[in-house]
Enzyme design. Structure first.
Site, PDB file in Angstrom:
ATOM      1  N   ASP A  68       0.826  -1.216   0.000  1.00  0.00           N
ATOM      2  CA  ASP A  68       0.000   0.000   0.000  1.00  0.00           C
ATOM      3  C   ASP A  68       0.862   1.270   0.000  1.00  0.00           C
ATOM      4  OD1 ASP A  68       0.871  -0.131   2.610  1.00  0.00           O
ATOM      5  OD2 ASP A  68      -1.118   0.088   3.519  1.00  0.00           O
ATOM      6  N   SER A  69       2.197   1.105   0.031  1.00  0.00           N
ATOM      7  CA  SER A  69       3.068   2.274  -0.163  1.00  0.00           C
ATOM      8  C   SER A  69       2.822   2.881  -1.541  1.00  0.00           C
ATOM      9  CB  SER A  69       4.540   1.892  -0.005  1.00  0.00           C
ATOM     10  OG  SER A  69       4.886   0.872  -0.910  1.00  0.00           O
ATOM     11  N   ASP A 107      -1.110  -6.230  -0.516  1.00  0.00           N
ATOM     12  CA  ASP A 107      -1.447  -5.654   0.787  1.00  0.00           C
ATOM     13  C   ASP A 107      -2.947  -5.422   0.930  1.00  0.00           C
ATOM     14  OD1 ASP A 107       0.352  -5.101   2.806  1.00  0.00           O
ATOM     15  OD2 ASP A 107       1.049  -3.215   1.931  1.00  0.00           O
ATOM     16  N   LYS A 137      -1.112  -9.516   2.406  1.00  0.00           N
ATOM     17  CA  LYS A 137      -0.360  -9.087   3.589  1.00  0.00           C
ATOM     18  C   LYS A 137      -1.240  -8.155   4.396  1.00  0.00           C
ATOM     19  CE  LYS A 137       3.217  -5.954   3.508  1.00  0.00           C
ATOM     20  NZ  LYS A 137       2.689  -4.893   4.421  1.00  0.00           N
ATOM     21  N   GLU A 139      -1.186  -5.625   8.127  1.00  0.00           N
ATOM     22  CA  GLU A 139      -0.444  -5.084   9.269  1.00  0.00           C
ATOM     23  C   GLU A 139      -1.153  -5.436  10.567  1.00  0.00           C
ATOM     24  OE1 GLU A 139       0.431  -0.900   8.953  1.00  0.00           O
ATOM     25  OE2 GLU A 139       1.136  -1.117   6.886  1.00  0.00           O
ATOM     26  N   GLU A 205       9.291  -4.393  10.167  1.00  0.00           N
ATOM     27  CA  GLU A 205       9.690  -3.063   9.690  1.00  0.00           C
ATOM     28  C   GLU A 205      10.227  -2.188  10.821  1.00  0.00           C
ATOM     29  OE1 GLU A 205       6.866  -0.979   7.185  1.00  0.00           O
ATOM     30  OE2 GLU A 205       8.138   0.813   7.114  1.00  0.00           O
TER      31      GLU A 205
HETATM   32  O1  KIV Z   1       3.491  -1.114   1.486  1.00  0.00           O
HETATM   33  C1  KIV Z   1       4.665  -1.507   1.443  1.00  0.00           C
HETATM   34  O2  KIV Z   1       5.443  -1.207   0.532  1.00  0.00           O
HETATM   35  C2  KIV Z   1       5.128  -2.358   2.535  1.00  0.00           C
HETATM   36  C3  KIV Z   1       6.594  -2.612   2.614  1.00  0.00           C
HETATM   37  C4  KIV Z   1       7.212  -1.436   3.230  1.00  0.00           C
HETATM   38  C5  KIV Z   1       6.890  -3.852   3.334  1.00  0.00           C
HETATM   39  O3  KIV Z   1       4.362  -2.786   3.337  1.00  0.00           O
END
Ligand code: KIV
Length: 291
Positions: A68-69, A107, A137, A139, A205
């Site tokens: 989600d970055s 994510d 993924k 969090e 992280e």
């Molecule tokens: O969203 C992302 O790019 C991430 C990485 C920093 C692991 O979660």
């Protein structure tokens, strides 16, 4: 009712006639094969958000994360909180068109999984169905264990994410690395809880090296570090950070290229040549077709 499926269509980027050298003989990475790399050769992971970047990253990476970055590095958001499920699905579809050998993980964005395991399953299954990715993924540590268990038991492999959790930046008061020893036990408890719930791997992280080392020995699933030292079982970086295409440079990012400089230079030369009419030349111009 048909679900949006882009997975059956072969991409122009994955032409079997033109397999790059680096991909030859490599098997498609699966979740069990990824987990089995615990303690073995370091796992190479990178993010990708477009088909062509995925195609390139796929030549080397064991895992491609559609993180989600993308909200920040692609869509110019100040943080990841505004990212939607639709953003993730759209970029997940693009990446799946470019990836071939790497495990693709997408994510779950903020607000799509926290409310209940059932809602998490509804959204995660949309991601899997509509992109064709292998895993998601999310969090969270101990508080997300019931959700991870729910998804994993119903056919959705989960990569967890502990330590610095960007989706919790408002509660944490920013992007805060976990350094003080007083916080280590909580992060280790999170990692153990997600492992016990069935996560096949965990992103760690922004944590101190000593904590990363301890955590990596205490869990039996691969730890994938970002700003978490070389003590993890693998590493991940955000592609745009790594190639120098994004202005932020956290301490943990190593720039392996300076794409911003290359792009600025190309744009400047193009603008100059348009202005002085040296582009296009005859080489870039059609002449009238002779019958
Ligand atoms: O969203 C992302 O790019 C991430 C990485 C920093 C692991 O979660």
């Amino acid at each position: 009712m048909s679900t949006t499926s882009t997975t059956s269509k072969k991409s122009a980027l994955t032409d079997p006639e033109q397999v790059p050298e680096a991909k030859k003989g490599r098997k498609k990475m699966t979740v069990p094969a990824f987990s089995a790399r615990k303690g073995g050769a370091p796992l190479v992971c990178l993010t990708a958000y477009t088909a062509h970047v995925a195609h390139l990253v796929d030549e080397q990476a064991d895992m491609i994360l559609v993180g989600d970055s993308l909200g920040m590095v692609i869509h110019g958001m100040p943080n990841t909180l505004g990212v939607t499920l639709e953003h993730m699905i759209m970029h997940g579809q693009a990446v799946m068109r470019g990836a071939d050998k790497a495990l693709v993980v997408v994510d779950l964005p903020f607000g799509s999984f926290e409310e209940s395991p059932e809602i998490a399953f509804r959204n995660a299954s949309r991601v899997v169905k509509e992109t064709g990715c292998t895993a998601v993924k999310l969090e969270g540590g101990r508080e997300m264990a019931p959700t991870i268990r729910h998804l994993a038991a119903r056919g959705i492999p989960v990569m967890a994410h502990v330590g610095l959790m960007p989706q919790q930046m408002n509660t944490a008061g920013g992007f805060k690395a976990v350094r003080g020893e007083d916080m280590w036990d909580a992060v280790i408890a999170d990692a153990k809880a997600v492992e016990e719930a069935g996560a096949f791997s965990v992103v760690v992280e922004g944590v101190a090296e000593e904590l990363a080392a301890k955590l990596t020995t205490e869990v039996s699933i691969p730890t994938i570090g970002i700003g978490a030292s070389a003590q993890c079982d693998g590493q991940i970086l955000v592609f745009e950070d790594m190639i120098g295409l994004f202005p932020r440079v956290p301490t943990f990012v190593k720039r392996y290229g300076n794409m911003e400089e290359m792009m600025r230079d190309a744009i400047e030369r193009y603008a100059l040549e348009v202005r002085d009419r040296s582009f296009p030349t005859k080489d870039h111009t059609y002449s009238a077709k002779k019958e």
